[in-house]
Design a protein around this motif. Structure first.
Motif, short mmCIF file in Angstrom:
data_model
loop_
_atom_site.label_atom_id
_atom_site.label_comp_id
_atom_site.label_asym_id
_atom_site.label_seq_id
_atom_site.Cartn_x
_atom_site.Cartn_y
_atom_site.Cartn_z
N UNK A 15 -11.81 -3.78 -0.84
CA UNK A 15 -12.95 -3.59 0.05
C UNK A 15 -13.04 -2.11 0.42
N UNK A 16 -14.10 -1.41 -0.03
CA UNK A 16 -14.18 0.04 0.23
C UNK A 16 -14.21 0.39 1.71
N UNK A 17 -14.81 -0.48 2.53
CA UNK A 17 -14.86 -0.20 3.97
C UNK A 17 -13.47 -0.32 4.60
N UNK A 18 -12.74 -1.37 4.21
CA UNK A 18 -11.38 -1.54 4.72
C UNK A 18 -10.50 -0.38 4.26
N UNK A 19 -10.65 -0.03 3.00
CA UNK A 19 -9.84 1.07 2.45
C UNK A 19 -10.15 2.37 3.16
N UNK A 20 -11.43 2.62 3.41
CA UNK A 20 -11.81 3.85 4.11
C UNK A 20 -11.24 3.87 5.53
N UNK A 21 -11.27 2.71 6.19
CA UNK A 21 -10.70 2.63 7.53
C UNK A 21 -9.21 2.90 7.55
N UNK A 22 -8.50 2.33 6.58
CA UNK A 22 -7.07 2.56 6.49
C UNK A 22 -6.76 4.02 6.18
N UNK A 23 -7.55 4.62 5.30
CA UNK A 23 -7.34 6.03 4.97
C UNK A 23 -7.57 6.91 6.19
N UNK A 24 -8.55 6.54 7.00
CA UNK A 24 -8.82 7.32 8.21
C UNK A 24 -7.67 7.19 9.20
N UNK A 25 -7.19 5.95 9.38
CA UNK A 25 -6.10 5.70 10.33
C UNK A 25 -4.81 6.40 9.88
N UNK A 26 -4.46 6.17 8.62
CA UNK A 26 -3.17 6.64 8.14
C UNK A 26 -3.20 8.10 7.70
N UNK A 27 -4.36 8.55 7.23
CA UNK A 27 -4.46 9.94 6.80
C UNK A 27 -4.31 10.91 7.95
N UNK A 28 -4.66 10.45 9.15
CA UNK A 28 -4.54 11.33 10.32
C UNK A 28 -3.26 11.14 11.10
N UNK A 29 -2.38 10.25 10.61
CA UNK A 29 -1.15 9.97 11.34
C UNK A 29 -0.09 11.04 11.04
N UNK A 30 0.61 11.45 12.06
CA UNK A 30 1.65 12.45 11.90
C UNK A 30 2.78 11.90 11.03
N UNK A 31 3.22 12.67 10.08
CA UNK A 31 4.33 12.27 9.24
C UNK A 31 3.96 11.35 8.11
N UNK A 32 2.66 11.14 7.88
CA UNK A 32 2.19 10.28 6.78
C UNK A 32 1.26 11.08 5.89
N UNK A 33 1.53 11.06 4.59
CA UNK A 33 0.71 11.77 3.62
C UNK A 33 0.17 10.76 2.62
N UNK A 34 -1.13 10.48 2.70
CA UNK A 34 -1.76 9.54 1.78
C UNK A 34 -1.97 10.25 0.44
N UNK A 35 -1.20 9.86 -0.56
CA UNK A 35 -1.23 10.56 -1.84
C UNK A 35 -2.07 9.85 -2.89
N UNK A 36 -2.61 8.67 -2.55
CA UNK A 36 -3.42 7.96 -3.51
C UNK A 36 -4.02 6.70 -2.95
N UNK A 37 -5.02 6.18 -3.64
CA UNK A 37 -5.66 4.92 -3.26
C UNK A 37 -6.07 4.18 -4.51
N UNK A 38 -6.27 2.88 -4.37
CA UNK A 38 -6.67 2.06 -5.51
C UNK A 38 -7.49 0.88 -5.01
N UNK A 39 -8.35 0.35 -5.91
CA UNK A 39 -9.25 -0.73 -5.54
C UNK A 39 -8.83 -2.08 -6.11
#
Length: 219
Positions: A15-39
């Protein structure tokens, strides 16, 4: 874990909306580096193999390849990534299967954003992470399995005579035939006969299996 204790993360959800939400939450979290995504699971396997993340946050129900199949492929390939299942489905079968296949955590999608971030960090440290509802389901599954095993063991023990039950209990306590004979004031030949009968009625091949049956029955 990644250098400087930064958790390298891959997010997988169809789900692109769910994925975008997770990327927003986790991408801005201290100590977390989102290095990739998949559908989907197939894409997830490729991304995880390429990026070598510490943690993968992955949905279960996805097209082409579901999350459980992707988890199995990553495990078979020897990927060190720790997989956290994140899904709207938390059926008993799904929970048990995911954990049996090697998932390091299981979260439902109504988990608070802060708790998802905390779960990613904890799993990266090697700690398991389960949503409270998932923990309850696991307890229920184990309880049902214990109840079923207890009923089956008691049904087997019900085949024994009172004397045979005494002998079976003594076997479960680790007593030898000689010790059982002394304890129950029986002849050694009689004890051997009773032990043979216990084996036959409990459908077991050795004393360890007798002990397990007695223990499962709660005798």
């Amino acid at each position: 874990m990644a250098e400087l204790n930064v958790v390298r993360l891959v997010v997988v959800d169809d789900d692109p909306l769910v994925r975008a939400g997770l990327l927003m939450i986790l991408g801005g979290a201290e100590g977390v580096d989102v290095v990739g995504e998949a559908a989907d699971g197939r894409e997830a396997v490729d991304v995880v193999v390429r990026e070598r993340p510490d943690v993968v946050l992955m949905d279960v129900r996805m097209p082409r390849m579901d999350g459980l199949a992707a988890l199995r492929q990553l495990r078979d390939r020897g990927s060190p990534a720790r997989i956290v299942v994140l899904t709207t489905f938390d059926t008993d079968e799904l929970v048990v299967t995911a954990l049996r296949e090697g998932a390091a955590g299981f979260l439902v999608k109504d988990t608070r954003p802060a708790d998802i971030v905390a779960a990613v960090r904890r799993v990266a440290l090697g700690e398991p992470m389960l949503s409270p509802s998932v923990t309850s389901r696991l307890i229920n599954v184990v309880t049902r399995q214990d109840d079923s095993r207890r009923r089956a063991a008691r049904a087997l023990l019900a085949r024994l005579t009172a004397r045979e039950l005494e002998v079976a209990t003594a076997v479960a306590e680790g007593l030898s035939n000689t010790e059982i004979a002394e304890s129950l004031h029986l002849g050694l030949a009689t004890v051997k006969t009773h032990v043979g009968s216990v084996f036959a009625k409990l459908e077991v091949a050795n004393r360890v299996q007798v002990a397990r049956c007695v223990q499962d029955a709660g005798v």
